[in-house]
Write a protein that holds these residues in place. Sequence first.
Motif, PDB file in Angstrom:
ATOM      1  N   PRO A 152       0.818  -1.137   0.221  1.00 18.91           N
ATOM      2  CA  PRO A 152       0.320  -0.303   0.045  1.00 18.91           C
ATOM      3  C   PRO A 152       0.870   1.353   0.057  1.00 18.91           C
ATOM      4  O   PRO A 152       0.236   2.572  -0.725  1.00 18.91           O
ATOM      5  N   GLY A 153       2.581   1.137   0.433  1.00 19.17           N
ATOM      6  CA  GLY A 153       2.907   2.334   0.419  1.00 19.17           C
ATOM      7  C   GLY A 153       2.819   2.293  -0.723  1.00 19.17           C
ATOM      8  O   GLY A 153       4.438   3.845  -1.132  1.00 19.17           O
ATOM      9  N   ALA A 154       3.704   1.202  -1.347  1.00 19.37           N
ATOM     10  CA  ALA A 154       3.730   1.515  -2.918  1.00 19.37           C
ATOM     11  C   ALA A 154       2.934   1.973  -4.406  1.00 19.37           C
ATOM     12  O   ALA A 154       3.222   1.246  -5.058  1.00 19.37           O
ATOM     13  N   GLY A 155       1.553   1.854  -4.388  1.00 18.26           N
ATOM     14  CA  GLY A 155       0.247   2.059  -5.028  1.00 18.26           C
ATOM     15  C   GLY A 155       0.391   0.706  -5.380  1.00 18.26           C
ATOM     16  O   GLY A 155      -1.170   0.835  -5.836  1.00 18.26           O
ATOM     17  N   LEU A 156       0.008  -0.378  -4.244  1.00 13.66           N
ATOM     18  CA  LEU A 156      -0.496  -1.323  -4.402  1.00 13.66           C
ATOM     19  C   LEU A 156      -2.647  -1.390  -4.657  1.00 13.66           C
ATOM     20  O   LEU A 156      -2.453  -0.432  -3.563  1.00 13.66           O
ATOM     21  N   GLY A 157      -3.235  -1.681  -5.148  1.00  9.88           N
ATOM     22  CA  GLY A 157      -4.026  -1.485  -5.276  1.00  9.88           C
ATOM     23  C   GLY A 157      -5.206   0.049  -5.938  1.00  9.88           C
ATOM     24  O   GLY A 157      -6.220  -0.005  -5.467  1.00  9.88           O
ATOM     25  N   THR A 158      -3.908   0.933  -6.276  1.00  8.03           N
ATOM     26  CA  THR A 158      -4.393   2.472  -6.011  1.00  8.03           C
ATOM     27  C   THR A 158      -5.257   2.635  -7.108  1.00  8.03           C
ATOM     28  O   THR A 158      -5.862   3.411  -7.375  1.00  8.03           O
ATOM     29  N   LEU A 159      -5.011   1.860  -8.426  1.00  8.72           N
ATOM     30  CA  LEU A 159      -5.807   2.203  -9.443  1.00  8.72           C
ATOM     31  C   LEU A 159      -7.039   1.381  -9.899  1.00  8.72           C
ATOM     32  O   LEU A 159      -8.106   1.809  -9.691  1.00  8.72           O
ATOM     33  N   ASN A 160      -7.375  -0.620  -9.357  1.00  5.04           N
ATOM     34  CA  ASN A 160      -8.249  -0.948  -8.817  1.00  5.04           C
ATOM     35  C   ASN A 160      -7.732  -2.419  -7.785  1.00  5.04           C
ATOM     36  O   ASN A 160      -6.184  -2.239  -8.221  1.00  5.04           O
ATOM     37  N   PRO A 161      -8.647  -2.832  -7.312  1.00  2.55           N
ATOM     38  CA  PRO A 161      -7.974  -3.670  -6.083  1.00  2.55           C
ATOM     39  C   PRO A 161      -7.189  -4.947  -6.968  1.00  2.55           C
ATOM     40  O   PRO A 161      -7.661  -5.301  -7.973  1.00  2.55           O
ATOM     41  N   LEU A 162      -6.011  -5.423  -6.613  1.00  2.00           N
ATOM     42  CA  LEU A 162      -5.715  -6.538  -7.008  1.00  2.00           C
ATOM     43  C   LEU A 162      -6.368  -7.716  -6.666  1.00  2.00           C
ATOM     44  O   LEU A 162      -7.175  -7.841  -5.795  1.00  2.00           O
ATOM     45  N   GLN A 163      -6.065  -8.803  -7.924  1.00  3.08           N
ATOM     46  CA  GLN A 163      -7.524  -9.772  -8.041  1.00  3.08           C
ATOM     47  C   GLN A 163      -6.030 -10.582  -7.306  1.00  3.08           C
ATOM     48  O   GLN A 163      -4.857 -11.166  -7.965  1.00  3.08           O
ATOM     49  N   VAL A 164      -6.525 -11.280  -6.536  1.00  2.00           N
ATOM     50  CA  VAL A 164      -5.648 -12.650  -6.607  1.00  2.00           C
ATOM     51  C   VAL A 164      -6.324 -14.106  -6.434  1.00  2.00           C
ATOM     52  O   VAL A 164      -7.541 -14.036  -5.830  1.00  2.00           O
ATOM     53  N   ILE A 165      -5.953 -14.681  -6.977  1.00  2.00           N
ATOM     54  CA  ILE A 165      -6.293 -15.875  -7.725  1.00  2.00           C
ATOM     55  C   ILE A 165      -5.366 -16.398  -7.002  1.00  2.00           C
ATOM     56  O   ILE A 165      -4.542 -17.013  -7.521  1.00  2.00           O
ATOM     57  N   GLY A 166      -6.163 -18.294  -5.899  1.00  2.00           N
ATOM     58  CA  GLY A 166      -5.385 -19.168  -5.556  1.00  2.00           C
ATOM     59  C   GLY A 166      -6.097 -20.248  -5.517  1.00  2.00           C
ATOM     60  O   GLY A 166      -7.538 -20.338  -4.953  1.00  2.00           O
ATOM     61  N   PRO A 167      -5.553 -21.214  -4.855  1.00  2.00           N
ATOM     62  CA  PRO A 167      -6.353 -22.589  -4.362  1.00  2.00           C
ATOM     63  C   PRO A 167      -7.080 -22.796  -3.726  1.00  2.00           C
ATOM     64  O   PRO A 167      -6.996 -21.591  -2.507  1.00  2.00           O
ATOM     65  N   CYS A 168      -8.248 -22.931  -2.965  1.00  2.00           N
ATOM     66  CA  CYS A 168      -9.529 -23.220  -1.872  1.00  2.00           C
ATOM     67  C   CYS A 168      -9.019 -23.858  -1.212  1.00  2.00           C
ATOM     68  O   CYS A 168      -7.883 -24.566  -1.479  1.00  2.00           O
ATOM     69  N   ASN A 169      -9.219 -24.159  -0.088  1.00  2.00           N
ATOM     70  CA  ASN A 169      -9.448 -25.003   0.897  1.00  2.00           C
ATOM     71  C   ASN A 169      -9.431 -25.813   0.662  1.00  2.00           C
ATOM     72  O   ASN A 169     -10.321 -26.817  -0.186  1.00  2.00           O
ATOM     73  N   ARG A 170      -8.637 -27.190   0.803  1.00  2.00           N
ATOM     74  CA  ARG A 170      -8.163 -28.132   0.164  1.00  2.00           C
ATOM     75  C   ARG A 170      -9.244 -29.157   1.313  1.00  2.00           C
ATOM     76  O   ARG A 170      -9.084 -30.341   0.421  1.00  2.00           O
ATOM     77  N   GLY A 171      -9.865 -29.324   2.404  1.00  2.00           N
ATOM     78  CA  GLY A 171     -10.698 -29.457   2.488  1.00  2.00           C
ATOM     79  C   GLY A 171     -10.325 -31.038   3.369  1.00  2.00           C
ATOM     80  O   GLY A 171     -11.351 -31.700   3.809  1.00  2.00           O
ATOM     81  N   GLN A 172      -9.021 -31.915   3.101  1.00  2.00           N
ATOM     82  CA  GLN A 172      -8.996 -32.675   4.016  1.00  2.00           C
ATOM     83  C   GLN A 172      -7.817 -32.364   3.964  1.00  2.00           C
ATOM     84  O   GLN A 172      -6.390 -32.029   3.481  1.00  2.00           O
ATOM     85  N   LEU A 173      -6.893 -33.113   5.693  1.00  2.00           N
ATOM     86  CA  LEU A 173      -5.639 -33.671   5.374  1.00  2.00           C
ATOM     87  C   LEU A 173      -4.314 -33.455   5.132  1.00  2.00           C
ATOM     88  O   LEU A 173      -4.975 -35.510   4.226  1.00  2.00           O
TER      89      LEU A 173
END
Length: 429
Positions: A152-173
């Motif tokens: 946030p101190g270097a402009g992150l998300g100032t034009l548009n929110p950063l889209q973070v796309i990643g794995p869901c909850n694994r659901g099992q150990l």
Amino acid sequence: MSRIDESITGRVSRRTFLKGAGVTLAAAPLMNLFGGEALTASPSAGNCHAAQEFGTRLVLLGTTGGVSWWPETARASSSSALVVGETIYLVDLGQGSSSRLSEAFNTEPIMNGDSYCGAGSSTFLRNVKALFFTHLHNDHIADYPNLLLIGPGAGLGTLNPLQVIGPCNRGQLDINKTGFDESKLVYTDSAAPALITPTPGTRQMTDLIWQAFAQTINDMTLDNAYPDFRSLVEVTEIGTTLPAKDSPTCPVTPPFLIYPDDENGVEVWATLVDHHQVYPAFAFRFNTPDGSVVFSGDTGANTNGNLQTLAWGADILVHEVIDTEWVNFKFGANPPEGTPAYALRQHMLNSHTPIEEVGAVAESCGVKTLVLNHLVPGVMPVSRQQQARSGFSGKLIFGRDLMQIHVGRRWGKRIRIDRESVAIHDLIL
């Protein structure tokens, strides 16, 4: 014969894959330099002018892997940036990669002689549009808190929110293969019982970062005029939970769209790869107006054809590698079954791709250029990396931190290759 079978035998054309996946791609082939398909420019962050003459470029931020720091090398852990125009798309953020991100892109001067100029501070992260996590292992996510807290101190998300796309909850150990005392497993803590889990996904991981650093975040907003940190990021989870502990982690999976065509003409497709027992673990394909780049993520050589279907005909395949000789040295050739050394050795050889096998994988994907990445060990000698040539007829590039590889058409005049940091024979074979 299925498209997956055809892709493995090399009988599906690029057009067939794109049509089957519903992709429209106006991709120019990689332009020719030194007689090959791949273009490489300076691995030095200081010389960015040549890179800016191309509409799309791949920047390797961190090129090693492993939950440690390797001696005798300054490589950061796994992270890459695909730059389309001025927009930056990130893949993974392993340890040390946020510093590489700054080295590569934090180039706007704030001094002119003895006078301050420009914005007076860093704003380069305003160009970071999206971040994609292949999986949630330490060496792919360790610098994510850095990005969220310092960004946030270097402009992150100032034009548009950063889209973070990643794995869901694994659901099992994971299946306990090491005899670890499961009463000592780490669980999340929440007043909501549904949020108490030993396998949080990307969204909950992000929320817990905000909670862990609540004191400093609140100070920055109340006393330093920072915005709501949480408003700068939007998280999307991909994948499904694992039905049972022993369920397959890499079933046959057709490519699926995770990031629709944006204003830059960029779209991203994903499939499952085999990083057993990690689940879900993804490979990504970025289609751009200038060409296509595929990131294997961490995976064994056999993905049930998933990687071949996703990557077929791509311009560049960025693929992880591990040195079998190092694995045998570190864990022994035949450690006793049921020991931690045995479990680690099995993971290393079955959930990563041995250097001597990656060339055949790339050939079966029909790609033009193979870029070696996520090197384990991080000090893997060039003589070992050369084994990746076996079975591959395309261009081979030894990945190094801050290396830039250009995709598609030049915007301006012919690029200049800077040979100061890395000899050209170390870059292209």
